[in-house]
Write a protein that holds these residues in place. Sequence first.
Motif, PDB file in Angstrom:
ATOM      1  N   VAL A 207      19.122  -7.462  -9.520  1.00  0.00           N
ATOM      2  CA  VAL A 207      18.357  -6.892  -8.373  1.00  0.00           C
ATOM      3  C   VAL A 207      16.899  -7.442  -8.111  1.00  0.00           C
ATOM      4  N   LEU A 208      16.508  -7.361  -9.117  1.00  0.00           N
ATOM      5  CA  LEU A 208      14.778  -7.627  -9.009  1.00  0.00           C
ATOM      6  C   LEU A 208      14.647  -9.242  -8.559  1.00  0.00           C
ATOM      7  N   HIS A 209      15.298  -9.966  -9.137  1.00  0.00           N
ATOM      8  CA  HIS A 209      15.295 -11.537  -8.772  1.00  0.00           C
ATOM      9  C   HIS A 209      15.731 -11.702  -7.219  1.00  0.00           C
ATOM     10  N   SER A 210      16.800 -10.887  -7.129  1.00  0.00           N
ATOM     11  CA  SER A 210      17.080 -10.942  -5.511  1.00  0.00           C
ATOM     12  C   SER A 210      16.028 -10.613  -4.433  1.00  0.00           C
ATOM     13  N   LEU A 211      15.572  -9.423  -4.931  1.00  0.00           N
ATOM     14  CA  LEU A 211      14.540  -8.962  -3.959  1.00  0.00           C
ATOM     15  C   LEU A 211      13.128 -10.049  -3.885  1.00  0.00           C
ATOM     16  N   GLU A 212      12.941 -10.362  -5.274  1.00  0.00           N
ATOM     17  CA  GLU A 212      11.807 -11.551  -5.243  1.00  0.00           C
ATOM     18  C   GLU A 212      12.236 -12.678  -4.516  1.00  0.00           C
TER      19      GLU A 212
ATOM     20  N   GLU B 237       0.935  -1.072   0.130  1.00  0.00           N
ATOM     21  CA  GLU B 237       0.004   0.097  -0.032  1.00  0.00           C
ATOM     22  C   GLU B 237       0.723   1.178   0.016  1.00  0.00           C
ATOM     23  N   ILE B 238       1.995   1.269   0.656  1.00  0.00           N
ATOM     24  CA  ILE B 238       2.717   2.570   0.900  1.00  0.00           C
ATOM     25  C   ILE B 238       3.507   2.806  -0.383  1.00  0.00           C
ATOM     26  N   VAL B 239       3.999   1.567  -0.860  1.00  0.00           N
ATOM     27  CA  VAL B 239       4.980   1.926  -2.085  1.00  0.00           C
ATOM     28  C   VAL B 239       3.960   2.263  -3.238  1.00  0.00           C
ATOM     29  N   LEU B 240       2.885   1.472  -3.468  1.00  0.00           N
ATOM     30  CA  LEU B 240       2.093   1.599  -4.592  1.00  0.00           C
ATOM     31  C   LEU B 240       1.435   3.295  -4.497  1.00  0.00           C
ATOM     32  N   GLU B 241       0.999   3.663  -3.302  1.00  0.00           N
ATOM     33  CA  GLU B 241       0.162   4.937  -3.096  1.00  0.00           C
ATOM     34  C   GLU B 241       1.407   6.036  -3.391  1.00  0.00           C
ATOM     35  N   TYR B 242       2.634   5.762  -2.877  1.00  0.00           N
ATOM     36  CA  TYR B 242       3.724   6.595  -3.181  1.00  0.00           C
ATOM     37  C   TYR B 242       3.961   6.709  -4.812  1.00  0.00           C
ATOM     38  N   ALA B 243       4.320   5.605  -5.448  1.00  0.00           N
ATOM     39  CA  ALA B 243       4.673   5.491  -6.779  1.00  0.00           C
ATOM     40  C   ALA B 243       3.446   6.152  -7.674  1.00  0.00           C
ATOM     41  N   GLU B 244       2.358   6.030  -7.448  1.00  0.00           N
ATOM     42  CA  GLU B 244       1.209   6.551  -8.176  1.00  0.00           C
ATOM     43  C   GLU B 244       1.279   8.098  -8.306  1.00  0.00           C
ATOM     44  N   LYS B 245       1.785   8.721  -7.437  1.00  0.00           N
ATOM     45  CA  LYS B 245       1.662  10.269  -7.208  1.00  0.00           C
ATOM     46  C   LYS B 245       3.146  10.777  -8.062  1.00  0.00           C
ATOM     47  N   GLN B 246       4.049   9.901  -8.196  1.00  0.00           N
ATOM     48  CA  GLN B 246       5.329  10.349  -8.822  1.00  0.00           C
ATOM     49  C   GLN B 246       5.360   9.980 -10.511  1.00  0.00           C
TER      50      GLN B 246
ATOM     51  N   LEU C 298       7.667  -3.981 -13.732  1.00  0.00           N
ATOM     52  CA  LEU C 298       8.560  -4.990 -13.665  1.00  0.00           C
ATOM     53  C   LEU C 298       8.279  -5.512 -12.037  1.00  0.00           C
ATOM     54  N   PHE C 299       7.712  -4.915 -11.124  1.00  0.00           N
ATOM     55  CA  PHE C 299       7.709  -5.007  -9.744  1.00  0.00           C
ATOM     56  C   PHE C 299       6.421  -5.681  -9.325  1.00  0.00           C
ATOM     57  N   GLN C 300       5.501  -6.212 -10.421  1.00  0.00           N
ATOM     58  CA  GLN C 300       4.103  -6.203 -10.337  1.00  0.00           C
ATOM     59  C   GLN C 300       3.829  -7.650  -9.527  1.00  0.00           C
ATOM     60  N   ARG C 301       4.766  -8.585  -9.648  1.00  0.00           N
ATOM     61  CA  ARG C 301       4.787  -9.822  -8.996  1.00  0.00           C
ATOM     62  C   ARG C 301       4.854  -9.785  -7.397  1.00  0.00           C
ATOM     63  N   ILE C 302       5.422  -8.419  -7.207  1.00  0.00           N
ATOM     64  CA  ILE C 302       5.882  -8.172  -5.515  1.00  0.00           C
ATOM     65  C   ILE C 302       4.649  -7.387  -5.221  1.00  0.00           C
ATOM     66  N   LEU C 303       4.439  -6.506  -5.995  1.00  0.00           N
ATOM     67  CA  LEU C 303       3.444  -5.150  -5.487  1.00  0.00           C
ATOM     68  C   LEU C 303       1.909  -5.703  -5.819  1.00  0.00           C
ATOM     69  N   LYS C 304       1.655  -6.245  -6.983  1.00  0.00           N
ATOM     70  CA  LYS C 304       0.141  -6.417  -7.199  1.00  0.00           C
ATOM     71  C   LYS C 304      -0.244  -7.692  -6.788  1.00  0.00           C
ATOM     72  N   ASN C 305       0.557  -8.622  -6.858  1.00  0.00           N
ATOM     73  CA  ASN C 305       0.235 -10.116  -6.630  1.00  0.00           C
ATOM     74  C   ASN C 305       1.123 -10.288  -5.271  1.00  0.00           C
ATOM     75  N   ASP C 306       1.093 -11.685  -4.779  1.00  0.00           N
ATOM     76  CA  ASP C 306       1.791 -12.091  -3.549  1.00  0.00           C
ATOM     77  C   ASP C 306       3.071 -13.069  -4.008  1.00  0.00           C
ATOM     78  N   ILE C 307       3.975 -12.491  -3.771  1.00  0.00           N
ATOM     79  CA  ILE C 307       5.400 -13.398  -4.349  1.00  0.00           C
ATOM     80  C   ILE C 307       5.461 -14.428  -3.617  1.00  0.00           C
ATOM     81  N   SER C 308       4.921 -14.882  -2.492  1.00  0.00           N
ATOM     82  CA  SER C 308       5.113 -16.004  -1.931  1.00  0.00           C
ATOM     83  C   SER C 308       4.313 -17.290  -2.570  1.00  0.00           C
ATOM     84  N   ASN C 309       3.029 -16.813  -3.505  1.00  0.00           N
ATOM     85  CA  ASN C 309       2.397 -17.882  -4.133  1.00  0.00           C
ATOM     86  C   ASN C 309       2.901 -18.485  -5.230  1.00  0.00           C
ATOM     87  N   TYR C 310       4.242 -17.917  -5.663  1.00  0.00           N
ATOM     88  CA  TYR C 310       4.732 -18.420  -7.095  1.00  0.00           C
ATOM     89  C   TYR C 310       5.288 -19.859  -6.754  1.00  0.00           C
ATOM     90  N   SER C 311       5.755 -20.720  -7.436  1.00  0.00           N
ATOM     91  CA  SER C 311       6.295 -21.861  -7.199  1.00  0.00           C
ATOM     92  C   SER C 311       7.836 -21.683  -7.445  1.00  0.00           C
TER      93      SER C 311
END
Length: 313
Positions: free
Chosen positions: A235-240, A194-203, A212-225
């Motif tokens: 960096v994106l892979h390491s964060l995921e 919520e914090i990240v998306l709300e901030y990003a929308e205003k920028q 590119l961050f959709q799997r983390i921000l819009k979905n739930d990354i823990s649900n992927y196999s």
Amino acid sequence: MENKVKAGIFGVCIGDALGVPVEFKSRDYLKRFPVINMQEFGSHQQPKGTWSDDSSLTFCLAEELTKGYDLEKIGQSFVKWVKYGHWTAHGRLFDIGGTTRETIGRLIKGESARFSGNIFEEDNGNGSLMRILPLAFYLKDEENPEKLYQTVKEVSTITHGHFRSVFACLIYVIFAIQLIKNKNKTEAYTSMQEIVLEYAEKQWFSLSEIELFQRILKNDISNYSEDKIASGGYVLHSLEASLWCFLNSDCYSEAVLKAVNLGEDTDTTAAITGGLAGIYYGFENIPKEWIDVLVRKDDIEVLCDKLNDKLLK
Ligand SMILES: [Mg+2]
């Protein structure tokens, strides 16, 4: 108050030390020979309990923050690491990423830490994400997301200045802050989104970058196999991968061993995971036998206490 600084920072360096002996090993290899404990030698021929660049640069940042926030001084502490082995496990450096080497080289030549970073798309390795955790403690009470973003951006950009690296660090720091505030995993994850998306929308951020961050921000990354989770140096892979390991585990050791056994950039994935898992499960949940063999554990403890004292004031 429980020392979350100590839990988080030991969390980073124990994850790092578990991963160092098998850095670059494939996931297939680690399925056959999984890491279940601290090992010695291997990829970098280091003794048991040896941590690498991920921890060194985390300690440099933490140490500078004990004196207050000064970007140039943070940059100079990275210089001391490269030139003199400051905050290395055994007095000399054995692991450094390409972008980090190139950009600290600029600092050595006298460039300001504001302009030393690389800014191109190919400079999105995990080199700033792996050392950013101390900022979560420093910024834990910051309510203004713009201030959070600017500080994370400055510290990432000493080496990694592309938006993707900065944004990955922002997501990680905001998530860590939610854990510092004692939220449970689901609450912390949802609040971060919520914090990240709300901030990003205003920028005026590039939508293709945010996408590119959709799997983390819009979905739930823990649900992927697991086969959908990559664990190389991007960096994106390491964060995921680190969020995935943390969210899909029930204790510190399970989280970091899961990260190491994903293979490839084992030390960094486990360091990034370990910072979150340390904060969430607490120092007491980190296996004592791993702390006992950690190189320079007394120095690290003194550093954590100093930062904790400073930030309590
Ligand atoms: Mg490393």
